[in-house]
Design an enzyme around this catalytic site. Structure first.
Site, PDB file in Angstrom:
ATOM      1  N   CYS A   1      42.534  31.359  52.507  1.00  0.00           N
ATOM      2  CA  CYS A   1      42.708  30.022  51.936  1.00  0.00           C
ATOM      3  C   CYS A   1      42.749  29.980  50.401  1.00  0.00           C
ATOM      4  O   CYS A   1      43.734  30.340  49.810  1.00  0.00           O
ATOM      5  CB  CYS A   1      41.658  29.063  52.491  1.00  0.00           C
ATOM      6  SG  CYS A   1      42.114  27.349  52.166  1.00  0.00           S
TER       7      CYS A   1
ATOM      8  N   GLU B   1      41.850  30.282  59.073  1.00  0.00           N
ATOM      9  CA  GLU B   1      40.486  30.443  58.542  1.00  0.00           C
ATOM     10  C   GLU B   1      39.499  29.709  59.483  1.00  0.00           C
ATOM     11  O   GLU B   1      39.803  28.616  59.960  1.00  0.00           O
ATOM     12  CB  GLU B   1      40.448  29.787  57.158  1.00  0.00           C
ATOM     13  CG  GLU B   1      39.091  29.719  56.500  1.00  0.00           C
ATOM     14  CD  GLU B   1      39.116  28.860  55.213  1.00  0.00           C
ATOM     15  OE1 GLU B   1      39.875  27.861  55.148  1.00  0.00           O
ATOM     16  OE2 GLU B   1      38.361  29.190  54.287  1.00  0.00           O
TER      17      GLU B   1
ATOM     18  N   LYS C   1      36.134  36.393  52.083  1.00  0.00           N
ATOM     19  CA  LYS C   1      36.738  35.481  51.091  1.00  0.00           C
ATOM     20  C   LYS C   1      36.032  35.590  49.737  1.00  0.00           C
ATOM     21  O   LYS C   1      34.798  35.428  49.659  1.00  0.00           O
ATOM     22  CB  LYS C   1      36.650  34.053  51.623  1.00  0.00           C
ATOM     23  CG  LYS C   1      37.344  33.001  50.782  1.00  0.00           C
ATOM     24  CD  LYS C   1      37.275  31.658  51.521  1.00  0.00           C
ATOM     25  CE  LYS C   1      37.993  30.543  50.795  1.00  0.00           C
ATOM     26  NZ  LYS C   1      37.972  29.288  51.567  1.00  0.00           N
TER      27      LYS C   1
HETATM   28  N1  CDT Z   1      39.224  26.284  52.704  1.00  0.00           N
HETATM   29  C1  CDT Z   1      39.627  26.228  51.419  1.00  0.00           C
HETATM   30  O1  CDT Z   1      39.466  27.184  50.678  1.00  0.00           O
HETATM   31  N2  CDT Z   1      40.149  25.088  51.002  1.00  0.00           N
HETATM   32  C2  CDT Z   1      40.540  24.844  49.651  1.00  0.00           C
HETATM   33  C3  CDT Z   1      40.467  23.403  49.386  1.00  0.00           C
HETATM   34  C4  CDT Z   1      40.699  23.071  48.003  1.00  0.00           C
HETATM   35  S1  CDT Z   1      41.313  21.488  47.921  1.00  0.00           S
HETATM   36  C5  CDT Z   1      42.744  21.716  47.006  1.00  0.00           C
HETATM   37  C6  CDT Z   1      41.957  25.344  49.331  1.00  0.00           C
HETATM   38  O2  CDT Z   1      42.123  25.979  48.295  1.00  0.00           O
HETATM   39  O3  CDT Z   1      42.906  25.061  50.061  1.00  0.00           O
END
Ligand code: CDT
Length: 363
Positions: free
Chosen positions: A213, A49, A142
């Protein structure tokens, strides 16, 4: 027994991209990972990402010019304009030279009304470049944006400001076929119109899906891909290892974050009978820890390859047989036979948690 449908795929795990790193430094590391992948016979490579820059949603910015430097252009007349910029064009040239498709995450500034009133919308986006097609063939924006729009007041807190910088994706979960990856793939011209699925399922060009993500934590994001017959879901991520505002030591937090990552990815593959290719940015990025854990998961939910490091660029490679998707799909996750749509309405109607009524004292 279905004929094997094998492809060698890889996750190009990247160490953190620092705020002080130049675009050229980052791009050179990506090109180097592509060269390494070619030596391993890789035909499909995934980058994380927001691969071209630092994960800038951890930074609170208000200056539009400062923010703009992280975004790549796109518009209805050139939806994949990022691939013509100096930031990504060398990836396309390398991909064509090596015969390697790629998944690339980046920040997209979508401009409409080119001849009239200009409007821009910013997305956290990924695209799929196909060597056989000679162009990008799919885009995903996203859907699940974590974090806050305004920074947390605690000056020690790590920020996650995706809601500030991006609009939730508007393209849904659209699967697509990637040509040129599997020998002898059945084509539309080879069959009669409206063919019997028995004659075509699992025989065409590979069906792919993309997530970014936080999406991987939501079952709702996986199921549409399962229902479209996706055989491989590709997902790039930047996941915070720990943050001062959360409970537990950094080690305890990181261990839990890694567990939730594996749980989500393995469940997504298992419950939909498809391969998962998951690729991290990892280690320290601007003083903040990111988990690694790039991995490849089979359609039975088993991890078949996993990063051995958590703080550097590393290639995670596996030769995967897409025909393995048939096994869960013919048995426990045969959707056609076992799904019960009449009971799933609530999940599509209600967003937030709404507790059922309280009990009376008499009970
Ligand atoms: N980039 C991203 O979406 N990060 C989020 C952070 C959340 S912290 C648990 C993720 O879901 O990994």
């Amino acid at each position: 027994m279905d004929a094997p449908r094998t492809i060698t795929v890889a996750a190009a795990q990247m160490a953190g991209n620092q705020l002080t790193d130049s675009r050229t430094q980052i791009l050179d590391r990506m090109l180097n990972l592509m060269d390494q992948a070619a030596e391993a016979g890789v035909r499909l490579l995934a980058f994380p990402e927001l691969a071209l820059t630092t994960f800038f949603p951890t930074q609170y910015m208000t200056d539009p010019e400062q923010i703009a430097q992280y975004f790549e252009p796109a518009s209805p007349s050139d939806p994949y304009a990022v691939l013509s910029t100096p930031h990504a064009k060398p990836l396309v040239e390398k991909a064509n030279q090596l015969g390697m498709d790629f998944y690339l995450g980046f920040a997209e500034r979508w401009t409409t009304g080119e001849d009239g009133e200009i409007r821009t919308t910013d997305y956290n986006t990924t695209i799929y470049y196909s060597v056989a097609a000679g162009e990008a063939i799919a885009k995903y924006r996203k859907v699940h944006l974590p974090g806050t729009k305004e920074p947390l007041e605690d000056p020690k807190a790590f920020q996650q400001l995706e809601k500030r910088y991006f609009t939730p994706g508007d393209l849904g979960f659209q699967a697509f076929r990637a040509p040129g990856l599997v020998e002898g793939a059945l084509k539309a011209e080879d069959v009669q119109p409206d063919p019997d699925p028995k004659d075509t399922v699992g025989k065409g060009d590979p069906i792919l899906g993309m997530l970014i993500c936080n999406d991987r934590r939501w079952p709702e994001a996986w199921r549409p891909y399962g229902l479209q017959g996706a055989e491989l879901v590709i997902e790039g991520y930047n996941t915070t290892a720990w943050a001062p505002q959360y409970p537990g030591t950094p080690e305890e937090q990181q261990s839990l974050a890694e567990f939730h990552h594996r749980l989500s990815c393995q469940a997504g593959s298992y419950q939909n009978g498809l391969w998962g290719l998951h690729v991290a940015k990892c280690g320290d990025e601007n003083g903040q820890g990111l988990i690694g854990g790039s991995m490849i998961v089979d359609p039975l939910g088993r991890v078949v390859a996993e990063a051995q490091t958590a703080d550097r660029d590393e290639l995670v490679v596996a030769t995967i047989d897409l025909a393995l998707c048939r096994r869960p799909r013919d048995r426990v996750f045969n959707f056609e036979k076992h799904r019960r749509l009449e009971h799933y309405g609530l999940a599509g109607r209600q967003v937030g948690l709404e507790e059922i009524p309280l009990l009376g004292r008499a009970v």
